[in-house]
Every structure is written in C-alpha cells, then in structure tokens.
Write a protein that holds these residues in place. Structure first.
Motif, PDB file in Angstrom:
ATOM      1  N   LEU A  52       9.213 -20.862   4.637  1.00  0.00           N
ATOM      2  CA  LEU A  52       8.331 -21.570   4.075  1.00  0.00           C
ATOM      3  C   LEU A  52       7.003 -21.158   3.702  1.00  0.00           C
ATOM      4  CD1 LEU A  52       8.712 -24.526   6.747  1.00  0.00           C
ATOM      5  CD2 LEU A  52      10.283 -24.325   4.745  1.00  0.00           C
ATOM      6  N   PHE A  53       6.489 -20.345   4.249  1.00  0.00           N
ATOM      7  CA  PHE A  53       5.054 -19.864   4.089  1.00  0.00           C
ATOM      8  C   PHE A  53       4.773 -18.444   3.537  1.00  0.00           C
ATOM      9  CE2 PHE A  53       4.742 -22.903   7.839  1.00  0.00           C
ATOM     10  CZ  PHE A  53       4.349 -23.957   7.361  1.00  0.00           C
ATOM     11  N   ILE A  54       5.607 -17.440   3.892  1.00  0.00           N
ATOM     12  CA  ILE A  54       5.484 -16.333   3.407  1.00  0.00           C
ATOM     13  C   ILE A  54       5.295 -16.030   1.965  1.00  0.00           C
ATOM     14  CG2 ILE A  54       7.608 -15.261   3.761  1.00  0.00           C
ATOM     15  CD1 ILE A  54       4.111 -13.557   4.614  1.00  0.00           C
ATOM     16  N   ASP A  55       6.459 -16.765   1.312  1.00  0.00           N
ATOM     17  CA  ASP A  55       6.149 -16.506  -0.320  1.00  0.00           C
ATOM     18  C   ASP A  55       5.140 -16.734  -0.627  1.00  0.00           C
ATOM     19  OD1 ASP A  55       8.978 -15.724  -0.460  1.00  0.00           O
ATOM     20  OD2 ASP A  55       9.762 -17.716  -0.330  1.00  0.00           O
ATOM     21  N   PHE A  56       4.217 -17.843  -0.523  1.00  0.00           N
ATOM     22  CA  PHE A  56       2.964 -18.126  -0.996  1.00  0.00           C
ATOM     23  C   PHE A  56       2.124 -17.051  -1.074  1.00  0.00           C
ATOM     24  CE2 PHE A  56       4.724 -22.374  -0.462  1.00  0.00           C
ATOM     25  CZ  PHE A  56       4.462 -23.252  -1.540  1.00  0.00           C
ATOM     26  N   PHE A  57       1.733 -16.442   0.407  1.00  0.00           N
ATOM     27  CA  PHE A  57       0.962 -15.370   0.638  1.00  0.00           C
ATOM     28  C   PHE A  57       1.372 -14.158  -0.164  1.00  0.00           C
ATOM     29  CE2 PHE A  57       0.140 -18.478   4.052  1.00  0.00           C
ATOM     30  CZ  PHE A  57      -1.106 -18.478   4.046  1.00  0.00           C
ATOM     31  N   ASN A  58       2.691 -13.868   0.065  1.00  0.00           N
ATOM     32  CA  ASN A  58       3.286 -12.555  -0.627  1.00  0.00           C
ATOM     33  C   ASN A  58       2.908 -12.319  -2.178  1.00  0.00           C
ATOM     34  OD1 ASN A  58       4.715  -9.939  -0.519  1.00  0.00           O
ATOM     35  ND2 ASN A  58       6.680 -10.967  -1.081  1.00  0.00           N
ATOM     36  N   ALA A  59       3.253 -13.622  -2.762  1.00  0.00           N
ATOM     37  CA  ALA A  59       2.905 -13.725  -4.139  1.00  0.00           C
ATOM     38  C   ALA A  59       1.450 -13.397  -4.351  1.00  0.00           C
ATOM     39  CB  ALA A  59       3.025 -15.061  -4.776  1.00  0.00           C
ATOM     40  N   ALA A  60       0.516 -13.857  -3.479  1.00  0.00           N
ATOM     41  CA  ALA A  60      -0.932 -13.373  -3.857  1.00  0.00           C
ATOM     42  C   ALA A  60      -1.233 -12.223  -3.502  1.00  0.00           C
ATOM     43  CB  ALA A  60      -1.738 -14.603  -3.151  1.00  0.00           C
ATOM     44  N   ILE A  61      -0.650 -11.598  -2.602  1.00  0.00           N
ATOM     45  CA  ILE A  61      -0.932 -10.215  -2.213  1.00  0.00           C
ATOM     46  C   ILE A  61      -0.472  -8.988  -3.535  1.00  0.00           C
ATOM     47  CG2 ILE A  61      -0.340  -8.177  -0.737  1.00  0.00           C
ATOM     48  CD1 ILE A  61      -0.064 -10.604   1.738  1.00  0.00           C
ATOM     49  N   ILE A  62       1.024  -9.311  -3.842  1.00  0.00           N
ATOM     50  CA  ILE A  62       1.485  -8.626  -4.908  1.00  0.00           C
ATOM     51  C   ILE A  62       0.555  -8.674  -6.348  1.00  0.00           C
ATOM     52  CG2 ILE A  62       3.451  -8.512  -6.468  1.00  0.00           C
ATOM     53  CD1 ILE A  62       5.310  -9.731  -4.317  1.00  0.00           C
ATOM     54  N   THR A  63       0.045  -9.996  -6.429  1.00  0.00           N
ATOM     55  CA  THR A  63      -0.493  -9.919  -7.715  1.00  0.00           C
ATOM     56  C   THR A  63      -2.019  -9.293  -7.404  1.00  0.00           C
ATOM     57  OG1 THR A  63       0.234 -12.191  -8.178  1.00  0.00           O
ATOM     58  CG2 THR A  63      -1.562 -11.786  -9.286  1.00  0.00           C
ATOM     59  N   ALA A  64      -2.438  -9.548  -6.335  1.00  0.00           N
ATOM     60  CA  ALA A  64      -3.747  -8.607  -6.190  1.00  0.00           C
ATOM     61  C   ALA A  64      -3.973  -7.042  -6.077  1.00  0.00           C
ATOM     62  CB  ALA A  64      -4.402  -8.942  -4.819  1.00  0.00           C
ATOM     63  N   PHE A  65      -2.538  -6.565  -5.479  1.00  0.00           N
ATOM     64  CA  PHE A  65      -2.277  -5.393  -5.807  1.00  0.00           C
ATOM     65  C   PHE A  65      -1.927  -4.731  -7.174  1.00  0.00           C
ATOM     66  CE2 PHE A  65      -1.784  -4.891  -1.110  1.00  0.00           C
ATOM     67  CZ  PHE A  65      -2.191  -3.448  -0.849  1.00  0.00           C
ATOM     68  N   ALA A  66      -1.165  -5.591  -7.809  1.00  0.00           N
ATOM     69  CA  ALA A  66      -0.655  -5.455  -9.448  1.00  0.00           C
ATOM     70  C   ALA A  66      -2.008  -5.087 -10.146  1.00  0.00           C
ATOM     71  CB  ALA A  66       0.336  -6.443  -9.959  1.00  0.00           C
ATOM     72  N   ASN A  67      -3.115  -5.909 -10.043  1.00  0.00           N
ATOM     73  CA  ASN A  67      -4.234  -6.000 -10.672  1.00  0.00           C
ATOM     74  C   ASN A  67      -5.006  -4.794 -10.385  1.00  0.00           C
ATOM     75  OD1 ASN A  67      -3.924  -8.326 -12.252  1.00  0.00           O
ATOM     76  ND2 ASN A  67      -4.554  -9.628 -10.657  1.00  0.00           N
ATOM     77  N   PHE A  68      -4.982  -4.428  -9.060  1.00  0.00           N
ATOM     78  CA  PHE A  68      -6.040  -3.231  -8.539  1.00  0.00           C
ATOM     79  C   PHE A  68      -5.263  -2.115  -8.912  1.00  0.00           C
ATOM     80  CE2 PHE A  68      -6.473  -0.104  -5.212  1.00  0.00           C
ATOM     81  CZ  PHE A  68      -7.657  -0.022  -5.251  1.00  0.00           C
ATOM     82  N   LEU A  69      -3.954  -1.939  -9.054  1.00  0.00           N
ATOM     83  CA  LEU A  69      -3.038  -0.541  -9.122  1.00  0.00           C
ATOM     84  C   LEU A  69      -3.246  -0.402 -10.793  1.00  0.00           C
ATOM     85  CD1 LEU A  69      -0.241  -0.756  -6.590  1.00  0.00           C
ATOM     86  CD2 LEU A  69      -2.529   0.876  -6.763  1.00  0.00           C
ATOM     87  N   ALA A  79       0.837  -1.141  -0.110  1.00  0.00           N
ATOM     88  CA  ALA A  79      -0.199   0.092  -0.033  1.00  0.00           C
ATOM     89  C   ALA A  79       0.956   1.304   0.059  1.00  0.00           C
ATOM     90  CB  ALA A  79      -1.063  -0.072   1.149  1.00  0.00           C
ATOM     91  N   VAL A  80       1.929   1.298   0.854  1.00  0.00           N
ATOM     92  CA  VAL A  80       2.933   2.545   0.955  1.00  0.00           C
ATOM     93  C   VAL A  80       3.609   2.624  -0.491  1.00  0.00           C
ATOM     94  CG1 VAL A  80       5.067   3.350   1.963  1.00  0.00           C
ATOM     95  CG2 VAL A  80       3.080   2.170   3.458  1.00  0.00           C
ATOM     96  N   GLY A  81       4.130   1.534  -0.912  1.00  0.00           N
ATOM     97  CA  GLY A  81       4.795   1.740  -2.280  1.00  0.00           C
ATOM     98  C   GLY A  81       3.941   1.915  -3.303  1.00  0.00           C
ATOM     99  N   GLY A  82       2.647   1.255  -3.366  1.00  0.00           N
ATOM    100  CA  GLY A  82       1.694   1.669  -4.694  1.00  0.00           C
ATOM    101  C   GLY A  82       1.339   2.936  -4.594  1.00  0.00           C
ATOM    102  N   PHE A  83       0.682   3.412  -3.546  1.00  0.00           N
ATOM    103  CA  PHE A  83       0.030   4.691  -3.521  1.00  0.00           C
ATOM    104  C   PHE A  83       1.160   5.900  -3.296  1.00  0.00           C
ATOM    105  CE2 PHE A  83      -3.320   2.058  -1.684  1.00  0.00           C
ATOM    106  CZ  PHE A  83      -4.521   2.251  -2.931  1.00  0.00           C
ATOM    107  N   GLY A  84       2.219   5.521  -2.796  1.00  0.00           N
ATOM    108  CA  GLY A  84       3.319   6.565  -2.510  1.00  0.00           C
ATOM    109  C   GLY A  84       3.857   6.847  -3.997  1.00  0.00           C
ATOM    110  N   ALA A  85       3.945   5.768  -5.091  1.00  0.00           N
ATOM    111  CA  ALA A  85       4.461   5.911  -6.131  1.00  0.00           C
ATOM    112  C   ALA A  85       3.467   6.884  -6.941  1.00  0.00           C
ATOM    113  CB  ALA A  85       4.705   4.636  -7.034  1.00  0.00           C
TER     114      ALA A  85
END
Length: 391
Positions: free
Chosen positions: A374-391, A112-118
């Motif tokens: 082990l786990f954060i990469d899965f969730f991070n990829a999904a979050i990044i993709t969601a933001f990329a599609n939203f922004l 959110a900071v990166g996307g809206f800051g940009a």
C-alpha cells in the motif's frame, strides 16, 4: 536482416501469448513457483532470449509498438493507489510506521549504492538507479515504468537493466529471507506469541476477497476516472518535478479511496490491476533487447551483489532489532528481504515458509503487506525522482 514491425495490437497479442506460455511453465516448474517468478517475466524472457538469438544469427529483428504498455502500466499503478487506505496506518499501529520508515531508508540506501556505484564504473549515475530501489523495492512493475522514464531523461538501456535487476532480486530476496529468520529464531530461542492460525480478524483490505461480477464495471469506472483526473495532476506536478506519468493516477486513486472508504470495490479493482500488470510486464519483457546488457554485465553483477549483502546486513541488524527482537520481528526480517529485493508476494512467500515451520506470526502478516502493498510505492517513486534529478 529482416525487420518485422508489430503494431500495438500485434505487440499486445504477442505479449499475452507469451504470458500464457509463462503461466503454463510456472504451473509446472517447482523452481519458478518457489521463488514467485511472475508468469509474464518467464514468458517474456523466453521471447527476449529467442529474439536476441534470431538477431545474432542475422535472421530477424522485431520492432514492437509499445503504446499500450504505458496504458496498462498506468492502469496497474492506479489500482495500487486504490489500495492505499491511510486509515490502515492507525489499525496497524506503531509497527507499521516503524517498518515503513525502515523501508524508506532502504530505498535511499539502494539508490545511493546504485547511483554512486554506477559512477564508480564510469557510467551515468542515473543508470545505477536501475540497479537500486527501482527494481529491488519496486519490483518488475516499477522497473518497467521507471526504465522508460530514465530513458526519456537520456539514460540508455535503463529498462533492460532495471528489468534484469528485478528478476535477480526476486530470486535473491527469497534465498536470503528464510535463512535470516531461521538464524534469529534459533539463536534467541524465539517462539510465536500465539497458537492461533496466523491470520488476524483485523487484517487489512488488500483487495483479495471474492470477486463479484456486478462490481467489475464500477471498478473499471473507478480506474478510468482516476487515470483521467491523474493526467491533470501529473501535468501540474510536472511543472515542478519530473515524475512518471502514472503518479497523478495513483494520487487521484488514493484520494478517491480515502474519501469513498469501504464503498470502493477494492477486490475488483485489484483484480483489474493485476490484469493490467500482467499485460504491461509481458509487453515490457518482450521488448527487452538483451544484447544491450553485454557491456553492462560486470557493473550489474558487482552492484547487485553489494545490494544483496547490504540487504542481508540491514534485515539482520537493523530490521530485526528495531521491530522488537521477537518472533514476529524475525518473520518480518524475512519478509523485508522479500519485498526489499523483489516484491510483496515474495515477502509473503518468505514469511509463509517461516510460519509453516515455526508457527504463526500475525503481527508480521499485518505489517508487511500494509507497507509493501500500500504505502512504499508512493515514497519510493518520490525518492527515485529525487535521486534522478540529483544525479
């Protein structure tokens, strides 16, 4: 100006040579070892700086074929998928779930900071993701993979921004992690719960055991099969969402690991994955075009400083109290800064420095690598993709 074209084999050879140079420098320079700067980052940056200087002088420009970069990238993330034994969530207990939720929330905040800051700087909001959880929680591996992904969506210079931000994050995460833990320990008079060695007999299998030569071929087979199956999964996912090509391989690897259980040669898979990561990063770093950063310097500096302040506040006033306000919580806050701004090895380096001075923190050493590796990469990829599609 002369343009030298390097095919995929020559490009891989150059990247590997610079990887060796980088490792030699890491072995000899204390600063690089202290902040866990990866060897391919060191060697690759040397090449990128030399390339920028030669181009500025009008001497030569290199045009590198990066075909093998995606191959090694997929191999690495496939190996990450094989580390995701979800039964470890039960072994780690509620602390793992709490820490994972905190990490997921941090990914959302950073993006959110990166996307809206940009956007505030008049830039493409998706470029801000290259200054968010892609390079910070994700590290250089995710930076090198999601950079081209964003560029395919029309975001110029995403890779060079992401990799540069990841390098900043490695150093910043190490600089703020230790002081946060030390301040909490001193303020609240925190002590270790045990006088043990700081290790746990229930430690998760992170693929860091002894490598057996006989297991290398099966390990390679596991990776190749998961990558092949993953192409089908990625195509099916692509019908609904735009995601990096390696996601399918990660999913297939995780499924195979959890079906096969302990029979999976995780140590050898992890070793092969690390080789893939090193070559992949070497190719990504050597292909950086640093001259593209000139116009983006001010937004990067401002946004990354904001991310650092947010991480300091979040680790101090969210992670520490949520994880229990005890000695292990202070150590985990230090580790959170490490992988939240850089990578899991930085988290381990931060926590190792804390326990060396103050005593063992076995819960922290169970929870942080489970979530970070082990786990954060899965969730991070999904979050990044969601933001990329939203922004």
């Amino acid at each position: 100006m002369m343009v030298v074209k390097l095919d995929m084999y020559q490009a891989a050879a150059v990247a590997t040579f610079m990887l060796v140079i980088g490792q030699l420098l890491v072995d000899r320079i204390e600063f690089l070892r202290r902040y866990c700067i990866p060897a391919p980052v060191v060697g690759g940056f040397i090449f990128a700086i030399a390339h920028a200087a030669l181009r500025a002088a009008g001497v030569v420009e290199f045009d590198m074929d990066t075909t093998l970069q995606s191959v090694f990238m997929t191999g690495f993330f496939c190996s990450v998928g094989y580390m995701a034994a979800f039964g470890m969530l039960k072994k780690g207990g509620i602390d793992v779930i709490r820490f994972l939720i905190l990490a997921i929330l941090m990914c959302c905040v950073q993006d959110a900071v990166g996307g809206f800051g940009a956007k505030a700087f008049g830039l493409d909001g998706r470029l801000g993701l290259a200054m968010g959880s892609i390079p910070l929680v994700g590290g250089h591996g995710t930076a090198g993979s999601f950079g081209p992904f964003l560029e395919d969506l029309g975001v110029a210079n995403a890779t060079v921004v992401a990799v540069a931000s990841a390098t900043y994050g490695l150093i910043a995460g190490c600089l703020i992690g230790g002081p946060i833990a030390s301040a909490k320990i001193k303020k609240y008079g925190l002590k270790p719960k045990t006088s043990a060695t700081g290790t746990s007999t229930d430690a998760p299998d992170l693929g860091d055991g002894e490598i057996k030569g006989d297991n290398l071929l099966p390990a390679a087979a596991y990776i190749i099969i998961a990558i092949g199956l993953g192409t089908i999964v990625s195509k099916l996912i692509g019908m609904v969402l735009t995601m990096p090509a390696y996601i399918g391989a990660m999913i297939c690897a995780a499924i195979i690991r959890n079906v096969r259980g302990d029979s999976t040669p995780t140590t050898e898979i992890n070793a092969l994955g690390n080789v893939c990561l090193s070559v992949f990063l070497g190719l990504a770093m050597c292909n950086l075009k640093l001259w593209q950063l000139v116009d983006l310097a001010l937004p990067m500096i401002v946004l990354l400083l904001i991310q650092t302040v947010i991480m300091w506040v979040y680790a101090s006033y969210v992670v520490f109290p949520v994880m229990g306000r005890d000695y292990d919580a202070a150590t985990m806050a230090s580790g959170f800064c490490g992988f939240g701004m850089g990578a899991t090895p930085n988290a381990m380096a931060n926590m190792s420095a804390v326990v060396k001075q103050h005593g063992p923190a076995p819960v922290a050493f169970m929870v942080v690598p489970l979530v970070g590796s082990l786990f954060i990469d899965f969730f991070n990829a999904a979050i990044i993709t969601a933001f990329a599609n939203f922004l």
